[in-house]
Design an enzyme around this catalytic site. Structure first.
Site, short mmCIF file in Angstrom:
data_model
loop_
_atom_site.label_atom_id
_atom_site.label_comp_id
_atom_site.label_asym_id
_atom_site.label_seq_id
_atom_site.Cartn_x
_atom_site.Cartn_y
_atom_site.Cartn_z
N TYR A 45 146.17 63.56 130.98
CA TYR A 45 147.60 63.55 130.67
C TYR A 45 148.25 62.71 131.74
O TYR A 45 148.03 62.95 132.93
CB TYR A 45 148.19 64.96 130.71
CG TYR A 45 147.91 65.77 129.49
CD1 TYR A 45 148.62 65.54 128.31
CD2 TYR A 45 146.94 66.75 129.51
CE1 TYR A 45 148.36 66.30 127.18
CE2 TYR A 45 146.68 67.51 128.38
CZ TYR A 45 147.39 67.28 127.22
OH TYR A 45 147.13 68.01 126.10
N THR A 74 146.10 60.69 126.79
CA THR A 74 146.81 61.36 125.69
C THR A 74 148.30 61.02 125.75
O THR A 74 148.97 61.31 126.75
CB THR A 74 146.62 62.89 125.80
OG1 THR A 74 145.22 63.17 125.72
CG2 THR A 74 147.35 63.60 124.68
N ARG A 77 154.79 76.19 119.75
CA ARG A 77 153.56 76.96 119.56
C ARG A 77 153.90 78.43 119.29
O ARG A 77 153.80 79.29 120.18
CB ARG A 77 152.70 76.86 120.82
CG ARG A 77 152.36 75.46 121.24
CD ARG A 77 151.06 75.01 120.64
NE ARG A 77 150.71 73.70 121.18
CZ ARG A 77 149.98 73.51 122.28
NH1 ARG A 77 149.49 74.56 122.93
NH2 ARG A 77 149.72 72.30 122.70
N SER A 115 138.65 67.62 129.47
CA SER A 115 140.11 67.70 129.52
C SER A 115 140.62 67.65 130.96
O SER A 115 139.99 68.21 131.87
CB SER A 115 140.57 69.01 128.88
OG SER A 115 141.92 69.27 129.19
N ALA A 142 141.53 72.06 126.60
CA ALA A 142 141.79 72.68 127.90
C ALA A 142 141.13 74.05 128.01
O ALA A 142 140.87 74.70 127.01
CB ALA A 142 143.30 72.82 128.10
N LYS A 187 144.98 58.15 123.10
CA LYS A 187 144.80 59.21 122.10
C LYS A 187 146.15 59.74 121.66
O LYS A 187 147.00 60.06 122.49
CB LYS A 187 143.98 60.36 122.71
CG LYS A 187 143.82 61.58 121.80
CD LYS A 187 142.78 62.54 122.34
CE LYS A 187 142.66 63.78 121.47
NZ LYS A 187 143.77 64.72 121.64
N HIS A 226 147.03 65.60 117.79
CA HIS A 226 146.84 66.71 118.74
C HIS A 226 146.40 67.97 117.99
O HIS A 226 146.81 69.09 118.33
CB HIS A 226 148.15 66.96 119.50
CG HIS A 226 147.95 67.31 120.95
ND1 HIS A 226 148.17 66.42 121.98
CD2 HIS A 226 147.54 68.45 121.55
CE1 HIS A 226 147.93 67.01 123.14
NE2 HIS A 226 147.54 68.24 122.91
#
Lengths: 354, 354, 354, 354
Positions: free
Chosen positions: B139, B165, B174, B111, B84, B228, B252
């Site tokens: 997505y 994905t 994160r 992306s 992204a 994916k 990922h």
């Protein structure tokens, strides 16, 4: 400018914050493990070492964290482990910790060696809506009458279970404590037991609990009793056969016998032996939502978290503990979703790489 | 004098160059992984840990890198993974990356969260002679109509496949991003999807894709669809049975579920289960020509490279990406020759120590 | 005061001494390995990782180091591995190295890429009493006539065998060399082959040797030919079947294909496959007498030592090499005695922990 | 202010204290191991690497440390290993060490290479109430008459057994000693053997003991003889068959053959082969009470502790050794209690994770 509590974005972050607030005496007591601290480290590494094999595209519409345990439904599978003398960590001690747990729906297990009267803790939290389990931890006392009295007081105060610690007939080789010459500061003491009732090394042989003494306790207990500190499958089966209401797979946070098995390694063996006869819990090294998920996968119904919540208490009192529990719940929910599970009950050992 | 791009002699060299050019915000976003970044590291270590057992004196007269995939022949098995907001890395963003890939014969996967319109990227590269595959990553959107519209636009623009994905119903933990308080800078946004269509945590449960929603997408897709983010052999078989045109074994890049299986470890299991039913690709930790060779040996037809090419983009825009791809092709050709293989198709699992 | 050669009490000690004397160019050339140097390191670690299970009280009255190989008896099982351009390490280059080997009873293998005429080296040492084997290493040349001519010259000069290197159809990813921009200094060149005959990358495909070209060489060779660079048991058997006089298990000192099998791990598999059909040698990472002992235990008749003797040459010329060989012989004799063996022939795989 | 002996709270603590008191010469001699000291380190790591699986709630009312060995009862299973030239560590040398052992109920094994007459040591401690075993270590001497004479002297002086060291026909590669140019200082010598009787490298072949020479010694020994330095099960069985009274699994503290098996790994194999035929002891790397417990679990009746007690001697003479032994007994008793064992005899291999 000292460390900033706002920097805590995971449970491990509380450790340096706590170190900055605690003196060497308290730090040695809370942070240390037995001997060379091999088990202390391995408790963590063992969770880290397990590999997840996630599933994708499973329904998550109703994903949530609730569990059933000992006949009741609880908001999530997290409890704060029993730890002595929480006033060493923060002036508000057990009160702050218990309140934060209740506010976050987490269980709280009060230590025999609490610096606060067990009734005072119970009254603070027992009527809190949405709270987690409220349990009382007991070291078997040489005086059987005293043990019975403590159990009766706990039942009367509203505790829902007794956690009987069976893995510490003697203290371990607490080298860090000895290096600083650890002593309880003035004003901190185990107020729930009479002065002099605390185990003293010179008579530990006589005071050491046995299967016979535990059986007698179980027979007369006014509350369900969970045994804490069991690692061997045969001991687990014996406990269940004698009427234990549950078992906590634990090595005392690596504080008693160094180089004993990590709890993450002991848990699946105990689970296999018990075949679900009684609920299993586990503690030792749990820091991440994925650690909790792995514990569930290996057969635990719930987990206890010790040092990191103590560190959170030291760092910022009740707010610290509440933040720590919030972070761990968030991580657990993410871990469930990312492995394709919509609840703790959906977690199975198949999620772990064989 | 800052770092010198000319010092880049392998893919890993771009990382310090990129670090010198990116601010903390972008660095946290691109370099970080989930949790304690155990899977991030293990993705690399897993390739490093495989041992090659080379053959000697085999014919190399016609050694080359070409592959067949989804019915076409391509110059080599390298694609740039979907990532992204490439404008965070370099002002030229996705345009520079896609052009460099096309010039080097590498595939490019745009992306969903690109900062450039998908049509604008496609028009730049689709007629480039000798280019690699041009795919669009998606997505699954909560709004099925939006998903369909994006697939139609991609098909119309010249993309040859959709990469769906499926491993991120929620973001991971994160921690690095949270530590810096990551935010998209002004002027960078996901221009291909309507404002507000991006997944928001508060309704992730409802938006989470399921096998049912994916099956419906596959049934109506105007292009071949690769899934994916699959690691489990059973999920791979289910995807193939539902009509997926291919699968990308991926975690990922270690950015969602920490401590999940490294892709190098998942790949052979998935390959064994699929038995060649659909083409397999893999990403995660690939930095060396020998890594690519090992991926081929374990059953991949091609590989995706993410972070290191992003770092090359940050270091020197299109030139950086082109240099990175050139270095990796050179290493792959050397690895083929030194193991006695004259093409990717000649690589088999026998090259790996059992 | 710089490093002191007298501080060298084991082979590893020469490395810092050499570093202090070599410029960055030569250091990169001699010390580096391919890629991330994983195989370079693992070659060492693999010997270190083998565990000895010694025997006691066996007769040692006639303990000695002599071996039989290719029909002759030699003082001990050590040879200096072929290494190019030894004048980069010390002005006396190959002459000094060969003399030191002869004086210490060690074998010497002259590289095709030596900076000294092969005849000049041979005449220095071939009549030395008590010397070890004198062999000539050959890279197969694109020009078969040139290969034949080199073999004839070697035979005429007194070399006793040809070592044909088969594991380097292309150079590896020599990142260290590329980082320093390695170049041969003025005055150093491969004098035994015509200018322009050295392999150049652009025609490596055509020049790459094959089983067919090697078979033809073996059929016309005026000397016994050992193949160097074989790791796979099937390749070893094929070489023996085609008439190779011996095999050297080698991965080119970790300089060609990174992450290929360590030689200590490849050796027993090759030995098992060959069942003694031809003598086996091994190189890669040997630094200690116990490493040599382990090589013998795994099936080698003799071992080649490369970098550490080159470092000894750089540190102190012929004296350095001689000291290095002396130290290694001393350690080997101690290792034999301490495991209950009175000769290399008495060493068996039973000395290694299963 | 130098290091403070009072800071010693475990055996490892004596090492820095000793380093501060010993010169480089003595430090190299006592602290070093053979070669790269891999076995030296692994002796420790091997104990650390074993995992305990403790039992709970077993009767501990009569917990104690006593053992039976060679027909007598001893206070606990600890002995001080034979070490040469203890006067290098402390002026009081062997006298101080032997007295401290006797005072703590530990065994003492005097080295052939002691700097004190064997009779002088014996007279100091043999009548000490509550002392441990008093043994004399012997290097087989080239002169069989001398060996016999030493055994007779030991018997006459009150030693209860002979410890015959069989793992050192030659010295190992003692790189640390060679690096400092180790020499015995003036006034320190092996007073129990005639000058010139010490093994000298140039005639080690002739002096190396064999099964035949050992058998002859056993036949004429006036005391029980234990063989020290056995690692292979077959050698152990042969020793027992020839009449050895016991065996000490040892690799000479990692001082002779580097990369040989750690004693913790050799012990269970030897125990399995011997099936209790003779008592087994072990040394190498034991520092913690849990190490001793593990040795018992793997089949040892008692353990020898070397370097750490030597370091304690260097740090504070007899007081240091006594403190070291006290700390180790305390830890052993805790380890027994925490695994549910009330005596060394109650320890079995089941306490170790399989």
């Amino acid at each position: 400018m000292g460390p900033n509590l706002n920097t805590a974005i995971n449970l491990a972050d509380f450790e340096p914050l706590a170190r900055a607030r605690l003196d060497d005496n308290a730090w040695a007591y809370f942070s240390g493990g037995a001997g060379d601290e091999i088990t202390l480290r391995e408790n963590r590494l063992a969770w880290d070492g397990l590999r997840l094999l996630p599933r994708v595209l499973r329904p998550l519409q109703s994903a949530e964290l609730g569990i059933e345990m000992l006949g009741r439904r609880w908001p999530h599978p997290l409890l704060m482990a029993p730890m002595a003398y929480q006033a060493l960590a923060h002036p508000d001690g057990e009160r702050a910790a218990a309140l934060a747990c209740a506010a976050q729906g987490a269980g709280y297990v009060l230590s025999t060696q609490a610096g606060t009267r067990l009734e005072d803790v119970a009254v603070l939290v027992r009527d809190e809506p949405g709270r987690g389990p409220l349990w009382f931890q007991l070291y078997p006392q040489a005086d059987a009458g005293l043990t019975r009295e403590l159990m009766q007081r706990a039942a009367a105060a509203g505790y829902e279970a007794i956690v009987l610690t069976v893995d510490a007939p003697v203290s371990g080789a607490r080298d860090r404590e000895r290096r600083v010459g650890f002593r309880l500061p003035a004003g901190v003491s185990a107020v729930n037991i009479p002065a002099g009732a605390s185990p003293v090394d010179k008579d530990w042989r006589a005071a050491a609990p046995t299967w016979a003494s535990v059986e007698s306790m179980l027979d007369h207990a006014p509350l369900p009793v969970l045994l804490k500190g069991v690692l061997h499958p045969d001991d687990a089966c014996q406990a269940a056969a004698l009427g234990a209401a549950g078992l906590i797979v634990s090595n005392h946070g690596g504080r008693t016998l160094d180089t004993c098995l990590a709890t993450a390694h002991a848990l699946p063996r105990v689970a296999d032996a018990l075949q679900g006869a009684v609920p299993l819990l586990v503690d030792g090294g749990i820091r991440r939502g994925t650690d909790v998920l792995k514990a569930l996968a290996l057969g635990a119904t719930a987990v206890l978290v010790g040092r990191p919540l103590l560190m959170a208490l030291a760092a910022n009192g009740a707010s610290g503990v509440a933040l720590g529990l919030r972070l761990l719940q968030d991580e657990l929910l993410m871990a469930l979703a990312l492995t394709g599970c919509d609840s703790p009950a959906a977690v199975s050992r198949k999620l772990l790489q064989g």
